[in-house]
Design a protein around this motif. Structure first.
Motif, PDB file in Angstrom:
ATOM      1  N   ILE A 175     -50.832 -31.864  84.407  1.00 51.62           N
ATOM      2  CA  ILE A 175     -50.876 -30.618  83.638  1.00 51.62           C
ATOM      3  C   ILE A 175     -50.645 -30.913  82.167  1.00 51.62           C
ATOM      4  N   VAL A 176     -49.669 -31.764  81.880  1.00 55.05           N
ATOM      5  CA  VAL A 176     -49.400 -32.158  80.496  1.00 55.05           C
ATOM      6  C   VAL A 176     -50.606 -32.898  79.920  1.00 55.05           C
ATOM      7  N   THR A 177     -51.176 -33.782  80.712  1.00 55.85           N
ATOM      8  CA  THR A 177     -52.340 -34.541  80.248  1.00 55.85           C
ATOM      9  C   THR A 177     -53.469 -33.613  79.836  1.00 55.85           C
ATOM     10  N   GLY A 178     -53.698 -32.564  80.629  1.00 55.80           N
ATOM     11  CA  GLY A 178     -54.775 -31.631  80.298  1.00 55.80           C
ATOM     12  C   GLY A 178     -54.573 -30.995  78.938  1.00 55.80           C
ATOM     13  N   GLN A 179     -53.347 -30.594  78.624  1.00 48.07           N
ATOM     14  CA  GLN A 179     -53.074 -29.960  77.335  1.00 48.07           C
ATOM     15  C   GLN A 179     -53.117 -30.964  76.185  1.00 48.07           C
ATOM     16  N   ALA A 216     -43.296 -34.762  80.967  1.00 51.65           N
ATOM     17  CA  ALA A 216     -43.588 -33.834  82.060  1.00 51.65           C
ATOM     18  C   ALA A 216     -42.349 -33.581  82.908  1.00 51.65           C
ATOM     19  N   ARG A 217     -41.578 -34.621  83.153  1.00 48.86           N
ATOM     20  CA  ARG A 217     -40.359 -34.462  83.955  1.00 48.86           C
ATOM     21  C   ARG A 217     -39.349 -33.562  83.232  1.00 48.86           C
ATOM     22  N   ARG A 218     -39.244 -33.722  81.923  1.00 45.06           N
ATOM     23  CA  ARG A 218     -38.276 -32.937  81.160  1.00 45.06           C
ATOM     24  C   ARG A 218     -38.617 -31.449  81.149  1.00 45.06           C
ATOM     25  N   ILE A 219     -39.892 -31.115  81.116  1.00 45.43           N
ATOM     26  CA  ILE A 219     -40.274 -29.693  81.037  1.00 45.43           C
ATOM     27  C   ILE A 219     -40.621 -29.113  82.408  1.00 45.43           C
ATOM     28  N   GLY A 220     -40.509 -29.904  83.476  1.00 42.95           N
ATOM     29  CA  GLY A 220     -40.763 -29.391  84.817  1.00 42.95           C
ATOM     30  C   GLY A 220     -42.227 -29.168  85.134  1.00 42.95           C
ATOM     31  N   ARG A 221     -43.076 -30.093  84.698  1.00 44.67           N
ATOM     32  CA  ARG A 221     -44.505 -29.993  84.956  1.00 44.67           C
ATOM     33  C   ARG A 221     -45.025 -31.302  85.545  1.00 44.67           C
ATOM     34  N   HIS A 222     -46.122 -31.224  86.279  1.00 47.43           N
ATOM     35  CA  HIS A 222     -46.776 -32.438  86.760  1.00 47.43           C
ATOM     36  C   HIS A 222     -47.439 -33.137  85.574  1.00 47.43           C
ATOM     37  N   GLN A 250     -42.841 -27.059  72.526  1.00 40.54           N
ATOM     38  CA  GLN A 250     -42.499 -28.385  73.044  1.00 40.54           C
ATOM     39  C   GLN A 250     -43.674 -29.345  72.939  1.00 40.54           C
ATOM     40  N   LEU A 251     -44.879 -28.839  73.160  1.00 41.22           N
ATOM     41  CA  LEU A 251     -46.055 -29.699  73.030  1.00 41.22           C
ATOM     42  C   LEU A 251     -46.238 -30.142  71.580  1.00 41.22           C
ATOM     43  N   ASP A 252     -46.051 -29.214  70.636  1.00 39.58           N
ATOM     44  CA  ASP A 252     -46.168 -29.559  69.219  1.00 39.58           C
ATOM     45  C   ASP A 252     -45.186 -30.667  68.859  1.00 39.58           C
ATOM     46  N   SER A 253     -43.953 -30.534  69.315  1.00 37.85           N
ATOM     47  CA  SER A 253     -42.926 -31.529  69.007  1.00 37.85           C
ATOM     48  C   SER A 253     -43.264 -32.879  69.625  1.00 37.85           C
ATOM     49  N   PHE A 254     -43.736 -32.844  70.868  1.00 38.86           N
ATOM     50  CA  PHE A 254     -44.086 -34.093  71.564  1.00 38.86           C
ATOM     51  C   PHE A 254     -45.207 -34.827  70.839  1.00 38.86           C
ATOM     52  N   ARG A 307     -55.556 -30.875  72.899  1.00 41.40           N
ATOM     53  CA  ARG A 307     -55.027 -30.926  71.537  1.00 41.40           C
ATOM     54  C   ARG A 307     -55.634 -32.091  70.742  1.00 41.40           C
ATOM     55  N   LEU A 308     -55.778 -33.237  71.399  1.00 40.46           N
ATOM     56  CA  LEU A 308     -56.294 -34.421  70.702  1.00 40.46           C
ATOM     57  C   LEU A 308     -57.809 -34.544  70.788  1.00 40.46           C
ATOM     58  N   ASP A 309     -58.442 -33.631  71.546  1.00 36.69           N
ATOM     59  CA  ASP A 309     -59.893 -33.689  71.770  1.00 36.69           C
ATOM     60  C   ASP A 309     -60.302 -35.047  72.332  1.00 36.69           C
ATOM     61  N   ARG A 310     -59.578 -35.453  73.368  1.00 35.40           N
ATOM     62  CA  ARG A 310     -59.864 -36.720  74.049  1.00 35.40           C
ATOM     63  C   ARG A 310     -59.933 -36.457  75.552  1.00 35.40           C
TER      64      ARG A 310
END
Length: 372
Positions: free
Chosen positions: A329-333, A320-326, A299-303, A337-340
């Motif tokens: 948490i999504v921001t951290g990943q 985040a709402r669609r995958i049930g995460r805060h 899902q992260l790859d697709s996003f 991935r983007l090295d930012r």
């Protein structure tokens, strides 16, 4: 005490050899005769200024007189407290002063401090405490923080050894990872359920503040084959880091990593990152599982494929709402991935204050309620 004569005796002998009187030396130096008499009679020492003056008068180096005075004073100095060397040895091996400050040890005389260290490290002889022999021999002071890490590990062990739980159930822990824990990843307050869920699986859990210069994130070890322990430092008090480190350590438990390993050889997880260079397979697997747990990779790859490089806060919140995460948490990943690392950092909220009332916590001014 070594019988070292007062420097005044040498001055008296030199005056006699030159045929000078005390008043002659006083005249040469331009000082009162009483001052010379006080030095020769041993009632006054030789100051640095007087050493220079005597050097000029007798045509010798002033260091000679300074050395005479230093040797005399050292000979009369009391022997140092033998506990000084012991305290220096302990502090060279472990951050003992910090351990006392944190309430892990009590500030006691050295014999009692030795007994406390033996109890803390579960040894019957102080010479068997890991690292002490090395500390006694080392010549440099660039030693890495591994002894601080070991002290932190033993504090986690001390705390978790007093917990009474049912035997470990791998089945229940896998169910928790698959179903129970993900239910609590949308709201920061929901981290309060983590200690209870782990306890129901037979996993001991404690949060212990890391020690200075020890970049500890977490650890997994076993008290015995049925008693796994997870320790975390919450060094980075952020929701993404909390869930990543937790899942990383859970993977070690599920894989049985660390079973039967001596305490001194347990690897504390330091500055956890996803970089693969030089990591052993068990760490690579734990990192991969932790990342996928935080945000499923597919899902992260697709996003990212659909939204990068222009990913807005609205995009993060909706995903985040669609995958049930805060969103944090999504921001951290996404940051990884983007090295930012600075990207939308405000979304990565703190969680320690939410879990602290429901977990055994040691640090931040309050020691855990365990026996010393």
């Amino acid at each position: 005490m070594t019988d070292v004569p007062h420097p005044g005796e040498f001055i008296a002998e030199e005056l006699e050899a030159r045929g000078w009187l005390q008043r002659d030396l006083a005249y040469i130096l331009g000082v009162p005769e009483q001052g010379i008499n006080m030095i020769i009679s041993g009632k006054r020492g030789i100051s640095p200024e007087m050493a220079k003056a005597l050097g000029e008068a007798f045509d010798v180096s002033p260091i000679f007189f300074s050395n005479l005075q230093n040797a005399y004073e050292m000979s009369r100095a009391s022997a140092p407290d033998p506990s000084i060397a012991k305290r220096a040895l302990f502090q060279s091996a472990y951050p003992v002063r910090e351990m006392i400050k944190r309430g892990w040890l009590e500030d006691t005389p050295v014999p009692l401090l030795e007994a406390q260290l033996m109890r803390f490290f579960r040894k019957n002889d102080v010479r068997d405490i890991p690292g002490l022999a090395h500390a006694a021999k080392k010549k440099s002071y660039d030693e890495p923080a591994n002894m601080a890490q070991l002290a932190w590990l033993f504090r986690v062990k001390q705390i978790c050894s007093e917990m009474v739980l049912a035997p470990y159930s791998e089945r229940r822990l896998r169910e928790a990872v698959g179903e129970l824990l993900p239910r609590h990843m949308m709201d920061p307050e929901e981290v309060r359920h983590v200690p209870r869920i782990l306890a129901e699986c037979g996993v001991r859990f404690a949060i212990v503040e890391t020690l200075p210069k020890a970049l500890i994130d977490g650890v997994c070890f076993w008290l015995d084959d049925n008693s796994p322990v997870i320790g975390m430092s919450t060094r980075f008090d952020r929701i993404d880091n909390f869930w990543f480190v937790l899942r990383h350590e859970i993977e070690h438990v599920l894989n049985g990593d660390g079973k039967g390993i001596p305490d001194e050889e347990i690897e504390v997880d330091i500055d956890l990152k996803l970089e693969n260079d030089g990591l052993p397979p068990c760490e690579l697997k734990a990192n991969a599982e932790a990342a996928d747990f935080c945000v499923p990779k597919v899902q992260l790859d697709s996003f990212i494929m659909r939204k990068a490089p222009y990913i807005s806060e609205k995009d993060i919140v909706g995903f985040a709402r669609r995958i049930g995460r805060h969103p944090g948490i999504v921001t951290g990943q996404v940051q990884r991935r983007l090295d930012r690392p600075e990207y939308l950092a405000r979304l990565k909220v703190k969680v320690r204050h939410h879990i602290a009332p429901y977990a055994v916590v040691d640090g931040w001014g309050e020691p855990a309620p365990v026996a010393l």
